[in-house]
Design a protein around this motif. Sequence first.
Motif, PDB file in Angstrom:
ATOM      1  N   GLN A   1       0.828  -1.203   0.000  1.00  0.00           N
ATOM      2  CA  GLN A   1       0.000   0.000   0.000  1.00  0.00           C
ATOM      3  C   GLN A   1       0.869   1.263   0.000  1.00  0.00           C
ATOM      4  OE1 GLN A   1      -3.279  -0.317  -0.220  1.00  0.00           O
ATOM      5  NE2 GLN A   1      -3.790   1.835  -0.098  1.00  0.00           N
ATOM      6  N   PHE A   2       1.939   1.245   0.780  1.00  0.00           N
ATOM      7  CA  PHE A   2       2.828   2.398   0.873  1.00  0.00           C
ATOM      8  C   PHE A   2       3.543   2.663  -0.451  1.00  0.00           C
ATOM      9  CE2 PHE A   2       6.962   4.304   2.008  1.00  0.00           C
ATOM     10  CZ  PHE A   2       6.495   5.469   2.605  1.00  0.00           C
ATOM     11  N   ASN A   3       3.894   1.611  -1.165  1.00  0.00           N
ATOM     12  CA  ASN A   3       4.621   1.729  -2.432  1.00  0.00           C
ATOM     13  C   ASN A   3       3.724   1.584  -3.653  1.00  0.00           C
ATOM     14  OD1 ASN A   3       7.240   2.017  -1.279  1.00  0.00           O
ATOM     15  ND2 ASN A   3       7.157  -0.154  -0.763  1.00  0.00           N
ATOM     16  N   ARG A   4       2.422   1.609  -3.470  1.00  0.00           N
ATOM     17  CA  ARG A   4       1.481   1.320  -4.549  1.00  0.00           C
ATOM     18  C   ARG A   4       1.649   2.257  -5.750  1.00  0.00           C
ATOM     19  NH1 ARG A   4      -3.411   3.406  -5.409  1.00  0.00           N
ATOM     20  NH2 ARG A   4      -3.486   4.267  -3.318  1.00  0.00           N
ATOM     21  N   ARG A   5       1.743   3.538  -5.495  1.00  0.00           N
ATOM     22  CA  ARG A   5       1.853   4.495  -6.598  1.00  0.00           C
ATOM     23  C   ARG A   5       3.138   4.275  -7.403  1.00  0.00           C
ATOM     24  NH1 ARG A   5       0.285  10.165  -4.719  1.00  0.00           N
ATOM     25  NH2 ARG A   5      -1.781   9.269  -4.845  1.00  0.00           N
ATOM     26  N   PHE A   6       4.227   3.980  -6.708  1.00  0.00           N
ATOM     27  CA  PHE A   6       5.503   3.686  -7.386  1.00  0.00           C
ATOM     28  C   PHE A   6       5.411   2.375  -8.158  1.00  0.00           C
ATOM     29  CE2 PHE A   6       9.379   1.090  -6.916  1.00  0.00           C
ATOM     30  CZ  PHE A   6      10.198   1.759  -7.812  1.00  0.00           C
ATOM     31  N   LEU A   7       4.804   1.352  -7.545  1.00  0.00           N
ATOM     32  CA  LEU A   7       4.774   0.031  -8.157  1.00  0.00           C
ATOM     33  C   LEU A   7       3.856  -0.051  -9.368  1.00  0.00           C
ATOM     34  CD1 LEU A   7       4.816  -2.183  -4.963  1.00  0.00           C
ATOM     35  CD2 LEU A   7       6.648  -1.899  -6.620  1.00  0.00           C
ATOM     36  N   GLN A   8       2.794   0.742  -9.386  1.00  0.00           N
ATOM     37  CA  GLN A   8       1.892   0.709 -10.535  1.00  0.00           C
ATOM     38  C   GLN A   8       2.554   1.242 -11.793  1.00  0.00           C
ATOM     39  OE1 GLN A   8      -1.529   2.871  -9.157  1.00  0.00           O
ATOM     40  NE2 GLN A   8      -2.561   1.019  -8.479  1.00  0.00           N
ATOM     41  N   GLN A   9       3.511   2.168 -11.631  1.00  0.00           N
ATOM     42  CA  GLN A   9       4.176   2.747 -12.786  1.00  0.00           C
ATOM     43  C   GLN A   9       5.530   2.096 -13.078  1.00  0.00           C
ATOM     44  OE1 GLN A   9       4.363   6.805 -11.606  1.00  0.00           O
ATOM     45  NE2 GLN A   9       2.176   7.144 -11.898  1.00  0.00           N
ATOM     46  N   ALA A  10       6.011   1.272 -12.158  1.00  0.00           N
ATOM     47  CA  ALA A  10       7.333   0.662 -12.310  1.00  0.00           C
ATOM     48  C   ALA A  10       7.270  -0.533 -13.254  1.00  0.00           C
ATOM     49  CB  ALA A  10       7.861   0.216 -10.947  1.00  0.00           C
ATOM     50  N   SER A  11       8.428  -0.914 -13.742  1.00  0.00           N
ATOM     51  CA  SER A  11       8.505  -2.099 -14.592  1.00  0.00           C
ATOM     52  C   SER A  11       8.287  -3.351 -13.731  1.00  0.00           C
ATOM     53  CB  SER A  11       9.878  -2.173 -15.272  1.00  0.00           C
ATOM     54  OG  SER A  11      10.883  -2.415 -14.299  1.00  0.00           O
ATOM     55  N   PHE A  12       8.051  -4.460 -14.407  1.00  0.00           N
ATOM     56  CA  PHE A  12       7.801  -5.701 -13.678  1.00  0.00           C
ATOM     57  C   PHE A  12       9.014  -6.109 -12.843  1.00  0.00           C
ATOM     58  CE2 PHE A  12       7.956 -10.313 -13.300  1.00  0.00           C
ATOM     59  CZ  PHE A  12       6.787 -10.514 -12.584  1.00  0.00           C
ATOM     60  N   ASN A  13      10.213  -5.869 -13.361  1.00  0.00           N
ATOM     61  CA  ASN A  13      11.416  -6.231 -12.614  1.00  0.00           C
ATOM     62  C   ASN A  13      11.514  -5.466 -11.300  1.00  0.00           C
ATOM     63  OD1 ASN A  13      12.203  -8.048 -14.561  1.00  0.00           O
ATOM     64  ND2 ASN A  13      13.449  -6.551 -15.659  1.00  0.00           N
ATOM     65  N   ARG A  14      11.133  -4.203 -11.295  1.00  0.00           N
ATOM     66  CA  ARG A  14      11.138  -3.434 -10.043  1.00  0.00           C
ATOM     67  C   ARG A  14      10.061  -3.918  -9.080  1.00  0.00           C
ATOM     68  NH1 ARG A  14      12.478   2.554 -12.267  1.00  0.00           N
ATOM     69  NH2 ARG A  14      14.652   2.110 -12.752  1.00  0.00           N
ATOM     70  N   GLN A  15       8.916  -4.282  -9.610  1.00  0.00           N
ATOM     71  CA  GLN A  15       7.857  -4.842  -8.757  1.00  0.00           C
ATOM     72  C   GLN A  15       8.347  -6.134  -8.110  1.00  0.00           C
ATOM     73  OE1 GLN A  15       4.519  -5.426 -11.308  1.00  0.00           O
ATOM     74  NE2 GLN A  15       4.331  -3.255 -11.789  1.00  0.00           N
ATOM     75  N   TRP A  16       8.997  -6.940  -8.916  1.00  0.00           N
ATOM     76  CA  TRP A  16       9.530  -8.208  -8.427  1.00  0.00           C
ATOM     77  C   TRP A  16      10.597  -7.962  -7.359  1.00  0.00           C
ATOM     78  CZ3 TRP A  16      11.547 -12.384 -12.395  1.00  0.00           C
ATOM     79  CH2 TRP A  16      11.532 -13.634 -11.789  1.00  0.00           C
ATOM     80  N   LEU A  17      11.427  -6.952  -7.548  1.00  0.00           N
ATOM     81  CA  LEU A  17      12.456  -6.616  -6.570  1.00  0.00           C
ATOM     82  C   LEU A  17      11.840  -6.159  -5.249  1.00  0.00           C
ATOM     83  CD1 LEU A  17      15.464  -6.138  -5.888  1.00  0.00           C
ATOM     84  CD2 LEU A  17      15.158  -3.812  -6.756  1.00  0.00           C
ATOM     85  N   VAL A  18      10.836  -5.294  -5.304  1.00  0.00           N
ATOM     86  CA  VAL A  18      10.174  -4.845  -4.067  1.00  0.00           C
ATOM     87  C   VAL A  18       9.504  -6.021  -3.370  1.00  0.00           C
ATOM     88  CG1 VAL A  18       8.320  -3.382  -3.153  1.00  0.00           C
ATOM     89  CG2 VAL A  18       9.898  -2.473  -4.854  1.00  0.00           C
TER      90      VAL A  18
END
Length: 168
Positions: free
Chosen positions: A93-110
């Motif tokens: 929830q805290f990183n939602r705005r960043f994760l929605q716009q990030a690439s899949f690799n960054r989502q996977w890293l988080v």
Amino acid sequence: MKKNHIKPFFIRLIPLFCVCLVLLIDNFSVRLFGFSQSFLTNALGFIFCFTVFRVTAFNSILLFVLGLITDIILVFPLGFSSFIFCFVFFVAQFNRRFLQQASFNRQWLVFSLTITAVFLFGTVFLKTAYGAVPHPLYLTGEFVGLILLYPFIAAVCGWLNKKMGSLT
């Protein structure tokens, strides 16, 4: 024309149904290369994905109660699963705005960093509460298995989000 109020209700229940289904089959394990993959950890992937890409899917109270029910069914210390579910929810929830716009690799890293924190907490908790920790190969296999299964979990969540459509 009369609006159908039943369909949005069932659409909102789909993410909860997915997590509950994964938790219900927790006692069964899939053997992957000699390691046992627990479905309890796979529920964390669904919670993470649905929290990021379907804002109304979960809230902290629902996950807290779901964690308490999981603790009772699986005979875990009361509040352990609730804490883990809520931790994953709040990180997503805290990183939602960043994760929605990030690439899949960054989502996977988080997601990987979040799961690392969960496994470290779980290991320390088990060591202090019970004085013993499961075998390191078991923990490593479950950890690596969950991180490697994340693309599949994300694909399932994406497919479900596309099928559910908009609630408006």
